[in-house]
Motif scaffolding. Structure first.
Motif, short mmCIF file in Angstrom:
data_model
loop_
_atom_site.label_atom_id
_atom_site.label_comp_id
_atom_site.label_asym_id
_atom_site.label_seq_id
_atom_site.Cartn_x
_atom_site.Cartn_y
_atom_site.Cartn_z
N MET A 66 60.48 95.38 4.18
CA MET A 66 59.59 96.00 5.16
C MET A 66 59.96 95.64 6.60
SD MET A 66 57.45 97.96 3.58
CE MET A 66 55.92 98.15 4.50
N GLY A 67 60.43 94.42 6.82
CA GLY A 67 60.83 94.03 8.18
C GLY A 67 61.99 94.88 8.68
N MET A 68 62.95 95.15 7.79
CA MET A 68 64.08 96.00 8.16
C MET A 68 63.62 97.43 8.43
SD MET A 68 67.35 97.25 5.89
CE MET A 68 66.56 98.82 5.53
N LEU A 69 62.75 97.95 7.58
CA LEU A 69 62.26 99.31 7.76
C LEU A 69 61.52 99.46 9.08
CD1 LEU A 69 60.92 100.17 4.17
CD2 LEU A 69 63.21 100.52 5.12
N SER A 70 60.75 98.45 9.42
CA SER A 70 60.01 98.47 10.68
C SER A 70 60.96 98.52 11.87
CB SER A 70 59.11 97.23 10.78
OG SER A 70 58.47 97.17 12.03
N ALA A 71 62.03 97.72 11.82
CA ALA A 71 63.02 97.71 12.90
C ALA A 71 63.73 99.05 13.01
CB ALA A 71 64.02 96.59 12.68
N ILE A 72 64.07 99.66 11.86
CA ILE A 72 64.74 100.96 11.86
C ILE A 72 63.81 102.03 12.41
CG2 ILE A 72 65.85 102.71 10.43
CD1 ILE A 72 67.39 100.06 10.77
N ALA A 73 62.53 101.95 12.06
CA ALA A 73 61.56 102.93 12.55
C ALA A 73 61.47 102.91 14.07
CB ALA A 73 60.19 102.67 11.93
N LYS A 74 61.52 101.71 14.64
CA LYS A 74 61.46 101.58 16.10
C LYS A 74 62.70 102.19 16.75
CE LYS A 74 60.87 98.16 19.78
NZ LYS A 74 60.71 96.71 20.09
N CYS A 99 49.19 98.63 -3.29
CA CYS A 99 50.36 99.03 -2.52
C CYS A 99 50.01 99.85 -1.28
CB CYS A 99 51.32 99.83 -3.41
SG CYS A 99 50.64 101.41 -4.01
N VAL A 100 48.80 99.69 -0.77
CA VAL A 100 48.38 100.52 0.35
C VAL A 100 49.08 100.10 1.65
CG1 VAL A 100 46.13 101.09 -0.61
CG2 VAL A 100 46.38 99.03 0.77
N VAL A 101 49.35 101.11 2.49
CA VAL A 101 49.88 100.87 3.83
C VAL A 101 49.08 101.73 4.81
CG1 VAL A 101 52.21 100.31 3.06
CG2 VAL A 101 51.64 102.67 3.62
N PRO A 102 48.96 101.28 6.05
CA PRO A 102 48.22 102.07 7.04
C PRO A 102 49.13 103.11 7.70
CG PRO A 102 48.86 99.96 7.98
CD PRO A 102 49.34 99.95 6.56
N ILE A 103 48.61 104.32 7.87
CA ILE A 103 49.34 105.36 8.58
C ILE A 103 48.47 105.93 9.68
CG2 ILE A 103 50.70 105.95 6.54
CD1 ILE A 103 48.98 108.52 6.35
N LYS A 104 49.12 106.55 10.65
CA LYS A 104 48.40 107.19 11.74
C LYS A 104 47.67 108.43 11.23
CE LYS A 104 52.10 105.66 14.81
NZ LYS A 104 53.27 106.08 15.64
N HIS A 105 46.44 108.60 11.70
CA HIS A 105 45.62 109.71 11.23
C HIS A 105 44.83 110.26 12.41
CE1 HIS A 105 42.31 111.67 8.86
NE2 HIS A 105 43.34 111.97 8.09
N GLU A 106 44.42 111.52 12.30
CA GLU A 106 43.69 112.13 13.41
C GLU A 106 42.38 111.41 13.70
OE1 GLU A 106 41.72 115.58 10.50
OE2 GLU A 106 43.11 116.12 12.11
N ASP A 107 41.85 110.70 12.69
CA ASP A 107 40.63 109.93 12.89
C ASP A 107 40.90 108.46 13.21
OD1 ASP A 107 39.08 112.19 12.33
OD2 ASP A 107 39.17 111.81 10.17
N GLY A 108 42.18 108.12 13.39
CA GLY A 108 42.54 106.75 13.73
C GLY A 108 43.54 106.18 12.75
N ILE A 109 43.06 105.52 11.70
CA ILE A 109 43.91 104.88 10.71
C ILE A 109 43.50 105.31 9.31
CG2 ILE A 109 44.64 102.66 9.71
CD1 ILE A 109 44.13 101.39 12.43
N ILE A 169 53.92 105.55 9.77
CA ILE A 169 53.45 104.25 9.29
C ILE A 169 53.12 103.34 10.47
CG2 ILE A 169 54.08 102.18 7.99
CD1 ILE A 169 55.98 103.96 6.35
N ILE A 170 52.02 102.61 10.36
CA ILE A 170 51.66 101.61 11.36
C ILE A 170 52.25 100.29 10.90
CG2 ILE A 170 49.77 100.44 12.56
CD1 ILE A 170 48.04 102.89 11.97
N TRP A 171 53.34 99.90 11.51
CA TRP A 171 54.09 98.73 11.05
C TRP A 171 53.46 97.42 11.50
CZ3 TRP A 171 57.61 99.79 7.49
CH2 TRP A 171 58.15 101.09 7.45
N ASP A 172 52.75 97.43 12.62
CA ASP A 172 52.13 96.22 13.15
C ASP A 172 50.79 96.02 12.47
OD1 ASP A 172 51.13 94.10 14.54
OD2 ASP A 172 51.12 95.08 16.52
N ARG A 173 50.75 95.20 11.43
CA ARG A 173 49.52 95.00 10.68
C ARG A 173 48.43 94.32 11.52
NH1 ARG A 173 50.77 95.95 5.26
NH2 ARG A 173 52.41 97.52 5.34
#
Length: 281
Positions: free
Chosen positions: A208-216, A243-253, A270-274
């Motif tokens: 996940m750390g690598m994916l976050s860096a690539i996303a940036k 296995c839930v992850v937060p994503i950006k949504h029109e209502d926030g998260i 994906i919201i990488w900064d938990r």
């Protein structure tokens, strides 16, 4: 309904182990799965019951599909690359040819393929890079340029670099300790390679750390980024909510389950900064 979101091709079968070979620190395993193989796409995974009938390991383990072949001496087969870390994966790696495992698959979402001949970059970390090899073959057959970047902490943890080289236009290796390829973390090499290869689409698999860096990096270059998210999946069918992850949504998260809404997801959503998620809740 949860069942409506599960991969419609998924079935539960007893899959026979037809090969189990040690490759460096990993196990390359092949299972006879019959018609299931024809439904498997790069990015899909399988959920396997581990430990045996008398075991306390009651939860399934999820494994990304390395390659699927719909024809062969025993019909359709799938290949997995397994790292024997926990008790479940150790049990699976100890299976012998002729043994059977309880398998559900294919599960999850697959990688999307460009409709035009795009310049693509496939980025993989450790054995997490396994799904990228079948994807590389698919993209190459579609006429895309395929540049692959494989990284790990040390050389022997890079899976199948020679096979990667056969499937792509260029192969770059990186290691944290400098034992192979470029010395440093994989994300440090990506900006230069994007400029050099004029990359238009990025695909990534790994920690996940690598994916976050690539996303940036993808955001900075305004490049489409599909990533296979590595979150612990206990059921694989959207029931257990591990296995839930937060994503950006029109209502926030919005919290989504990577086993059915992923594992392949749009990295920009994906919201990488938990920490920011916790602050917002």
């Amino acid at each position: 309904m949860i069942s409506q979101k599960i991969n419609r091709s998924a079935v539960q079968i007893d899959a026979e182990v037809i090969s189990n070979k040690k490759v460096g620190p990993y196990h390359h395993m092949v299972f006879a799965v019959g018609q299931v193989a024809a439904a498997c796409k790069p990015g899909n995974f399988v959920a396997i019951s581990v430990g045996g009938s008398q075991s306390a390991l009651i939860l399934r383990r999820a494994f990304a599909i390395y390659r699927a072949l719909d024809k062969g001496p025993m019909g359709g087969s799938i290949e997995l690359v397994v790292a024997a870390h926990g008790e479940g994966s150790k049990w699976l790696c100890a299976r012998n040819v002729g043994d059977f495992v309880d398998l559900v698959g294919p599960l999850g979402t697959a990688f999307g393929v460009p409709t035009t001949n795009a310049n693509t970059m496939l980025i993989g970390g450790g054995y997490g890079s396994a799904p990228l090899f079948a994807l590389a073959e698919l993209l190459k057959n579609r006429g895309c340029r395929v540049d692959m970047v494989l990284g790990a902490s040390t050389a022997n943890k890079i899976y199948a670099p020679l096979e990667g080289k056969r499937s792509v236009s260029s192969l770059t290796l990186t290691t944290d300790d400098g034992s192979a390829g470029i010395h440093g973390q994989i994300s440090e090499a990506i900006p230069r390679l994007i400029r050099e290869y004029k990359t238009e689409v990025i695909y990534s698999c790994g920690p996940m750390g690598m994916l976050s860096a690539i996303a940036k990096i993808a955001e900075e270059f305004d490049i489409s980024h599909q990533c296979s998210v590595e979150e612990a999946m206990a059921c694989g069918i959207g029931v257990c909510m591990t296995c839930v992850v937060p994503i950006k949504h029109e209502d926030g998260i919005k919290m989504v389950r990577t086993c059915i809404d992923g594992p392949v997801m749009d990295g920009s959503e994906i919201i990488w900064d938990r920490k920011s998620v916790m602050d917002a809740l």
